[in-house]
Design a protein around this motif. Sequence first.
Motif, short mmCIF file in Angstrom:
data_model
loop_
_atom_site.label_atom_id
_atom_site.label_comp_id
_atom_site.label_asym_id
_atom_site.label_seq_id
_atom_site.Cartn_x
_atom_site.Cartn_y
_atom_site.Cartn_z
N HIS A 44 49.49 38.18 50.23
CA HIS A 44 49.60 37.05 51.15
C HIS A 44 48.42 36.09 51.10
O HIS A 44 48.30 35.23 51.96
CB HIS A 44 49.74 37.57 52.59
CG HIS A 44 51.02 38.31 52.82
ND1 HIS A 44 51.27 39.05 53.95
CD2 HIS A 44 52.14 38.42 52.06
CE1 HIS A 44 52.47 39.59 53.88
NE2 HIS A 44 53.02 39.23 52.74
N GLY A 45 47.51 36.26 50.15
CA GLY A 45 46.42 35.31 50.02
C GLY A 45 45.08 35.80 50.53
O GLY A 45 44.11 35.03 50.51
N SER A 46 44.96 37.04 50.99
CA SER A 46 43.70 37.54 51.53
C SER A 46 42.62 37.60 50.46
O SER A 46 42.86 38.02 49.33
CB SER A 46 43.89 38.93 52.12
OG SER A 46 44.80 38.90 53.19
N MET A 47 41.43 37.13 50.81
CA MET A 47 40.25 37.18 49.95
C MET A 47 40.48 36.48 48.60
O MET A 47 39.90 36.85 47.58
CB MET A 47 39.79 38.63 49.74
CG MET A 47 39.43 39.33 51.03
SD MET A 47 38.77 41.01 50.81
CE MET A 47 37.12 40.63 50.18
N SER A 48 41.32 35.46 48.58
CA SER A 48 41.62 34.77 47.33
C SER A 48 40.40 34.07 46.76
O SER A 48 40.25 33.96 45.53
CB SER A 48 42.76 33.77 47.53
OG SER A 48 42.40 32.78 48.48
N GLN A 49 39.51 33.59 47.63
CA GLN A 49 38.31 32.92 47.13
C GLN A 49 37.45 33.87 46.30
O GLN A 49 36.88 33.51 45.28
CB GLN A 49 37.50 32.35 48.30
CG GLN A 49 38.13 31.18 49.01
CD GLN A 49 38.28 29.97 48.10
OE1 GLN A 49 37.41 29.68 47.29
NE2 GLN A 49 39.38 29.26 48.23
N LEU A 50 37.38 35.12 46.75
CA LEU A 50 36.53 36.10 46.07
C LEU A 50 37.18 36.65 44.81
O LEU A 50 36.52 36.85 43.78
CB LEU A 50 36.21 37.24 47.02
CG LEU A 50 35.08 38.19 46.62
CD1 LEU A 50 33.75 37.46 46.56
CD2 LEU A 50 34.99 39.35 47.60
N LEU A 240 45.54 43.32 48.74
CA LEU A 240 44.64 42.51 47.94
C LEU A 240 45.36 42.14 46.65
O LEU A 240 46.37 42.76 46.29
CB LEU A 240 43.37 43.31 47.62
CG LEU A 240 42.39 43.48 48.77
CD1 LEU A 240 41.28 44.45 48.36
CD2 LEU A 240 41.80 42.14 49.18
N PRO A 241 44.87 41.14 45.92
CA PRO A 241 45.57 40.75 44.69
C PRO A 241 45.51 41.84 43.63
O PRO A 241 44.48 42.50 43.44
CB PRO A 241 44.82 39.49 44.24
CG PRO A 241 43.50 39.57 44.91
CD PRO A 241 43.74 40.25 46.21
N GLN A 242 46.62 42.04 42.95
CA GLN A 242 46.71 42.96 41.82
C GLN A 242 46.85 42.09 40.57
O GLN A 242 47.90 41.48 40.34
CB GLN A 242 47.91 43.89 41.97
CG GLN A 242 48.03 44.93 40.88
CD GLN A 242 49.32 45.74 40.99
OE1 GLN A 242 50.30 45.26 41.54
NE2 GLN A 242 49.31 46.95 40.47
N VAL A 243 45.79 42.01 39.77
CA VAL A 243 45.72 41.02 38.69
C VAL A 243 45.68 41.71 37.34
O VAL A 243 44.87 42.62 37.11
CB VAL A 243 44.48 40.12 38.84
CG1 VAL A 243 44.55 38.97 37.84
CG2 VAL A 243 44.37 39.58 40.26
N LEU A 244 46.55 41.27 36.44
CA LEU A 244 46.52 41.71 35.05
C LEU A 244 45.92 40.58 34.22
O LEU A 244 46.38 39.44 34.29
CB LEU A 244 47.92 42.04 34.55
CG LEU A 244 48.01 42.60 33.13
CD1 LEU A 244 47.39 43.99 33.06
CD2 LEU A 244 49.47 42.65 32.67
N ARG A 245 44.88 40.91 33.45
CA ARG A 245 44.20 39.91 32.61
C ARG A 245 44.23 40.36 31.16
O ARG A 245 44.01 41.54 30.86
CB ARG A 245 42.75 39.72 33.06
CG ARG A 245 42.59 39.13 34.45
CD ARG A 245 41.12 38.91 34.79
NE ARG A 245 40.96 38.11 35.99
CZ ARG A 245 40.82 38.61 37.22
NH1 ARG A 245 40.82 39.94 37.38
NH2 ARG A 245 40.70 37.82 38.25
N ALA A 246 44.50 39.43 30.26
CA ALA A 246 44.49 39.72 28.83
C ALA A 246 43.88 38.54 28.10
O ALA A 246 44.12 37.37 28.47
CB ALA A 246 45.91 39.99 28.32
N GLY A 247 43.08 38.82 27.08
CA GLY A 247 42.44 37.72 26.37
C GLY A 247 41.87 38.14 25.04
O GLY A 247 41.78 39.33 24.71
#
Length: 388
Positions: A44-50, A240-247
Amino acid sequence: MKKLPLLLACAILLFTFSTQAQLTTYSSLTGPITSTPVSEDDYHGSMSQLYLFNTGIARVEAMGKTAVAESNSAVYALYNPALLGDVKDIEVQGGYMNPTQPSFGGNYLNFTVAGKVLKRTTVAATMQRINYRTFLFTDELGTVIRRVDPYDSRYQLALSHRIIEAEKHLVDAGAAINYSQEFYYKDFQGYGFTIDAGLRYSYKPDSVHQLSIGLSSNNMLNQPMHAQLKDFPDASDYNLPQVLRAGVAYHFTPRKEVTSRHLRLFDAALHLQYDELLNSDFFTAFKGGAEIKLAEILALRAGYYTSEYALLSGDFAYTGYNEYKAFTYGAGIEIPFEKLLKSQLPLLVGFDYCSLPFYSPTDITTLAYTEYKEKFTIFNARAVWKLR
């Protein structure tokens, strides 16, 4: 052993996607948007800045927010703990950003301590904190009855181990535990623990070229934040956000030296990255960045960043989404005392800087464009004591 990196990558993806929530879909947001309710399992957007917007790392911001396949500091473990494999010595790093949001002020701090504990194992402890502007609550007579100094914070303990170190192939695996706190005032806050995991494979055919592939999952188990609201004892947990990063990252290091002090003429790096928010069906980002370092001292950086991020109403309903696009740039300086002074002092000191306009969004639904004139500025400093 050769199949171990592939198995670890599959394990990270399996754990990450197995905890993915049933999401509100893109199809419900196409066309004229009124208000689409958000699933209880959505982010829902919690702690998105961090977690999503403010890295507080000048090199990351200057290179288009890329931070998953290659690093120059232990603080990158916030985005892929496997990158601690780049830390060969003892490092202390600190960063400061101001402001954190346009028109709202605030500041951001981070601090990292890292070092090798075994030949192939590195550990790091990092603190992040965003301080938002102060709020004053008054009564009918204008008397201040409460002062609120809200902040978001995260404390991370990370570990990386080099599981393969062959002539041309390097594989680092990392994991981290995070404690996060969203603080408004004593009886209105949230807290929780999350787990991160990462993997980085590097192919180095010679001393000049290196190609790295990075994969990380932040909050891979989709752990919730626990609400502590005195006036709302029945408040439910939230995500909290669950983020998958690939690069991928390519590093070019020519053998030619520029001075008798054995400083390389130049180094070059190129990064590409893709981010996906798994517990909200409305955040993606494509990123790219480049760096040229001259004589191992002066670094010049640039990048490009584009992302889509959902708009939420006060009652947690999707009302549309913003698109962010921005070119980024910055610089850094490193001072390798051992080489410059031809001394026995095994110390390297680095400073990174960027000052950029806040990323101005375009509302894709209405095509309304909001241009922020304000800039944010980030300073980072680090000291590396080389182990003999």
